[in-house]
Write a protein that holds these residues in place. Sequence first.
Motif, short mmCIF file in Angstrom:
data_model
loop_
_atom_site.label_atom_id
_atom_site.label_comp_id
_atom_site.label_asym_id
_atom_site.label_seq_id
_atom_site.Cartn_x
_atom_site.Cartn_y
_atom_site.Cartn_z
N LEU A 164 0.80 -1.12 0.04
CA LEU A 164 -0.18 0.15 -0.04
C LEU A 164 0.81 1.34 -0.19
CD1 LEU A 164 -2.56 -1.11 2.88
CD2 LEU A 164 -2.89 -1.17 0.19
N VAL A 165 0.78 1.78 -0.97
CA VAL A 165 1.63 3.26 -1.28
C VAL A 165 0.96 4.53 -1.50
CG1 VAL A 165 3.81 1.75 -1.71
CG2 VAL A 165 2.29 2.69 -3.59
N GLY A 166 -0.43 4.62 -1.27
CA GLY A 166 -1.22 5.55 -1.78
C GLY A 166 -1.49 6.67 -0.77
N GLY A 167 -0.70 6.69 0.32
CA GLY A 167 -1.09 7.46 1.38
C GLY A 167 -0.48 9.06 0.97
N GLY A 206 1.28 10.99 3.17
CA GLY A 206 2.29 11.25 3.93
C GLY A 206 2.44 12.32 4.71
N ARG A 245 2.49 13.49 7.70
CA ARG A 245 3.62 13.65 8.75
C ARG A 245 5.04 14.01 8.14
NH1 ARG A 245 2.66 8.52 11.74
NH2 ARG A 245 2.15 7.85 9.51
N THR A 258 -1.77 2.34 -5.50
CA THR A 258 -1.13 3.49 -5.46
C THR A 258 -2.36 4.64 -5.58
OG1 THR A 258 -1.24 3.53 -8.15
CG2 THR A 258 0.87 2.85 -6.80
N PRO A 286 -8.66 8.22 -2.76
CA PRO A 286 -8.03 7.44 -1.95
C PRO A 286 -8.85 6.41 -1.27
CG PRO A 286 -7.16 9.82 -1.57
CD PRO A 286 -8.15 9.53 -2.66
N GLY A 288 -8.32 4.46 1.28
CA GLY A 288 -7.95 4.15 2.87
C GLY A 288 -7.47 2.80 2.53
N THR A 289 -6.46 2.15 3.79
CA THR A 289 -5.85 0.88 3.79
C THR A 289 -6.58 -0.24 3.33
OG1 THR A 289 -6.06 0.92 6.05
CG2 THR A 289 -4.09 1.65 5.07
N ASN A 309 2.25 -2.40 4.66
CA ASN A 309 2.28 -0.91 4.51
C ASN A 309 3.50 -0.39 4.12
OD1 ASN A 309 -0.22 -0.54 5.91
ND2 ASN A 309 0.62 0.01 7.98
N GLY A 310 3.49 0.44 2.98
CA GLY A 310 4.58 0.88 2.32
C GLY A 310 5.67 1.69 2.95
N GLY A 361 7.08 6.71 9.24
CA GLY A 361 6.18 7.92 8.92
C GLY A 361 6.32 9.05 9.56
#
Length: 356
Positions: free
Chosen positions: A10-13, A15, A17, A57, A86, A88-89, A109-110, A222
């Motif tokens: 999973l790399v679609g967040g 990010g 933070r 993604t 998106p 979500g996970t 989790n990516g 993260g």
Amino acid sequence: MVTGTDAVILVGGLGTRLRPLTLSAPKPMLPTAGVPFLTHVISRLRAAGITHIVLGTSFQAEVFEEHFGDGSELGVELEYVVETEPLGTGGGIRNVADALRGDTVLVFNGDNLVGVDLVELVAEHKRRNADVTLCLTRVDDPRAFGCVPTDDEGRVTAFLEKDPNPVTDQINAGLYVFRREIIDTIPTGRPVSVERETFPDVLASGAYVYGHVREGYWRDFGTPADFVAGSADLVRGIAPSPAVAAPGESLVLDGAEVDPSARLSGGTTIGRGAIVGADAVVDGSVVFDGARIAAGAVVRRSIVGAGASIGEGTVVEDSVIGDRADLGARLELRSGARVWPDVTLADGAIRFSSDL
Ligand code: GTP
């Protein structure tokens, strides 16, 4: 070796933070020990014999394919499934269902690096005939995490939200094994959290959810503090990655120029074409490509973005400096300061920390 197993990363967040670094690149593409973080995850899969990998993604989806292509350079077969919104996970896992081939699916989790034996993890999942296996790790202070208690046989008994008085120090390590059919039960067409919705639902349905507790390396990359610490662990060989050829105290990439009097320590990486001047100190930090650290500057536990400049005698500690930011001489930035890309700070102007 593992057969009949697909991997999903999973790399679609967004990010958030790690902003401002994640304004220009998705978190899994940020360089750690000289390569995108995702390279370490993919290399670990390859080493375990898992070669069909699907990337879920969304945010900046095109960047992944531009860099990794069909995956053949890393010895794997990569597929990309894009979420226009998106999901979500959990939604991200459901969204890749059509690309899956086997009856067992490893999900990552990516942004987590987990030092578990992947072959053994999948074997244990199958031996137990589990529906879902979660990799769990123990942490000293579980209050900031959702906790996952298990019974004497390793069955997960509950998924607990953050609690000031946690009943267990076991937390979700962001690495799962799914029986394929379970993925088909995740709702479609709307965002779903695997942690808050899918796992509690699967448990409530009476399915066998196994918690594989392990003691080895684990880190979520993260936050800025975790990102620099994790990168240092990779450089020093503390974090397991086949993509790190020769662990050492620091890593200086091609074309970087480091003055012989400068001191690099603590698993620091100096990016391609970066320059480090005389008597500068760079400790436990990640300096991206083309950045410049002037003479006498001190950089500790910080990230210096691509093409950024740190002026003479300036001190940067526990901070994130955005791409191309230009920091003058004799500044002090500490304790979580974040400088946005392209910002210029005059000599001696700042002696405090905040978003700049
Ligand atoms: P923060 O905004 O800083 O919390 O980071 P994040 O957006 O990456 O969220 P988080 O760290 O909780 O995500 C864990 C993993 O899931 C990361 O690898 C994310 O890329 C990924 N992820 C999060 N949300 C989505 C999503 O909506 N779709 C997909 N495909 N992946 C997601």
